[in-house]
Design a protein around this motif. Structure first.
Motif, short mmCIF file in Angstrom:
data_model
loop_
_atom_site.label_atom_id
_atom_site.label_comp_id
_atom_site.label_asym_id
_atom_site.label_seq_id
_atom_site.Cartn_x
_atom_site.Cartn_y
_atom_site.Cartn_z
N THR A 103 0.85 -1.18 0.00
CA THR A 103 0.00 0.00 0.00
C THR A 103 0.89 1.23 0.00
O THR A 103 1.77 1.36 0.85
CB THR A 103 -0.89 0.02 1.25
OG1 THR A 103 -1.67 -1.17 1.29
CG2 THR A 103 -1.82 1.23 1.23
N ASN A 149 -10.67 6.32 -4.86
CA ASN A 149 -11.00 5.46 -3.71
C ASN A 149 -9.73 5.05 -2.97
O ASN A 149 -8.77 4.58 -3.59
CB ASN A 149 -11.72 4.20 -4.18
CG ASN A 149 -13.01 4.48 -4.91
OD1 ASN A 149 -13.22 4.01 -6.02
ND2 ASN A 149 -13.87 5.27 -4.31
N THR A 151 -7.55 2.56 -1.08
CA THR A 151 -7.50 1.11 -0.95
C THR A 151 -6.19 0.73 -0.26
O THR A 151 -5.22 1.48 -0.28
CB THR A 151 -7.58 0.42 -2.31
OG1 THR A 151 -6.52 0.88 -3.16
CG2 THR A 151 -8.92 0.72 -2.99
N TYR A 168 -8.06 -6.94 -1.88
CA TYR A 168 -7.63 -5.74 -1.16
C TYR A 168 -8.79 -5.20 -0.34
O TYR A 168 -9.94 -5.67 -0.45
CB TYR A 168 -7.13 -4.69 -2.15
CG TYR A 168 -8.19 -4.28 -3.16
CD1 TYR A 168 -9.02 -3.18 -2.95
CD2 TYR A 168 -8.40 -5.03 -4.32
CE1 TYR A 168 -10.00 -2.83 -3.85
CE2 TYR A 168 -9.37 -4.69 -5.24
CZ TYR A 168 -10.17 -3.59 -5.00
OH TYR A 168 -11.16 -3.25 -5.89
N CYS A 169 -8.50 -4.18 0.47
CA CYS A 169 -9.53 -3.54 1.29
C CYS A 169 -9.88 -2.17 0.73
O CYS A 169 -8.99 -1.40 0.35
CB CYS A 169 -9.05 -3.38 2.73
SG CYS A 169 -8.78 -4.92 3.60
N GLY A 170 -11.18 -1.86 0.69
CA GLY A 170 -11.64 -0.50 0.48
C GLY A 170 -11.67 0.17 1.84
O GLY A 170 -12.34 -0.31 2.76
N GLU A 171 -10.92 1.27 1.99
CA GLU A 171 -10.71 1.81 3.34
C GLU A 171 -11.97 2.42 3.94
O GLU A 171 -12.72 3.14 3.27
CB GLU A 171 -9.59 2.85 3.33
CG GLU A 171 -9.13 3.18 4.74
CD GLU A 171 -7.84 3.97 4.76
OE1 GLU A 171 -7.09 3.85 5.73
OE2 GLU A 171 -7.58 4.72 3.80
#
Length: 322
Positions: A103, A149, A151, A168-171
């Motif tokens: 990240t 976005n 991420t 992955y993560c969407g924050e």
């Protein structure tokens, strides 16, 4: 916001430490490192550990480590800027090359604001190397995920269709309900294909919680996904959130056996309290192990994160800690 500030300070401290000469035979429990990920490389008979801060450690036995080394090289003309923060780096070997999933954050670029929080440009990205020790350098595409976005915590998986994916993560900062998502990657992982798809949301968790406006509700955070298969072929995913102010890791399993799910959350966490952002690897002796970080206060009163390793059992239908 407390999670962001904590990780920011830790990332800055770790980045500074890489300027010094690498140390030799450092005990693992004395290393300060968030989000530890370990690659057991059979070719070199060496373990490579990375994580937040963009640094790398080497070991022959998982106990004594040499490092840290700076291994990530970024394009200063790209969206990352000249000095991006690097979080939650992972190493993956695929088709004869080594890939660095991490990240990257450029705090000089604000992409959104939500409930009084400015959100910097942050995204999961991939670098590549011919060597597990790096250096890891950019590939053709400068962007894998939408710029608008935030991420984080991208990881790697090849699904039953034979295609490579980033999970992955969407924050949570953008909508207060973090996500875990997937996006297809090109065959050489040099870019993404199509759009991301949400696999599940933070609010789906039966075990995470926090108090907002006097009400108990699921925690907002999704963090650190890691995919695995059990001995029976069942597809599972580690992921981390919080129980009040305690970092906690859970597991979800896919009913279809593919990334598309549906994903069913286990009712209770998989690890003890204060452990999370886990990953699984098989050591050079053939044992399945889980690497996580835990939090502690050091002798100077500082709040730090240190890597820990658990032995696990994957032989049955579910992941079990030994």
């Amino acid at each position: 916001m407390k999670y962001f500030i904590l990780t920011l300070l830790l990332s800055m401290a770790l980045s500074g430490s890489a300027q010094r000469k690498p140390k030799v035979d450092v005990p693992r429990d004395s290393i300060i490192l968030s989000d530890p990920c370990i690659l057991a490389d059979e070719g070199t008979q060496t373990y490579y550990m990375t994580g937040t801060g963009g640094l790398l450690w080497k070991s022959k036995d998982l106990e004594k480590w040499t490092g840290p080394y700076r291994v990530a090289q970024t394009d200063t003309a790209s969206w990352m800027g000249k000095h991006p923060q690097i979080w939650a780096a992972e190493l993956h070997k695929y088709n004869g090359k080594y890939y660095y999933f991490a990240t990257f954050t450029n705090n000089d670029v604000i992409i959104d604001s939500y409930r009084g929080n400015d959100i910097p440009r942050r995204a999961s990205h991939i670098l590549v190397s011919d060597n597990p020790a790096g250096p890891y350098t950019p590939m053709a595409d400068s962007t894998y995920l939408p710029a608008e976005n935030p991420t984080l915590d991208g990881t790697f998986w090849v699904d039953t269709d034979g295609k490579p994916y980033m999970v992955y993560c969407g924050e949570w900062l953008q909508n207060w309900n973090g996500t875990v998502e997937k996006i297809e990657l090109k065959k050489d992982l040099s870019g993404s294909i199509g759009k991301g798809k949400v696999l599940f949301r933070a609010s789906d968790s039966p075990w995470s919680r926090e108090v907002i406006d006097g009400k108990v509700r699921p925690n907002r955070v999704t963090d650190g996904p890691w995919l695995f298969r059990t001995g029976t072929g069942r597809l599972g995913m580690l992921w981390t959130s919080w129980v009040d102010d305690v970092y906690t890791q859970g597991v979800a399993y896919s009913e279809s056996g593919t990334l598309d799910g549906p994903w069913i959350q286990e009712p209770k966490p998989i690890t003890p309290p204060n452990h999370g952002h886990g990953m699984l690897f098989k050591d050079l002796k053939g044992r399945w192990l889980m690497s996580v970080h835990s939090h502690r206060v050091d002798e100077k009163g500082r709040y730090i994160r240190v890597p820990r390793i658990f032995e696990v059992d994957l032989s049955g239908d579910k992941l079990q800690l030994k």
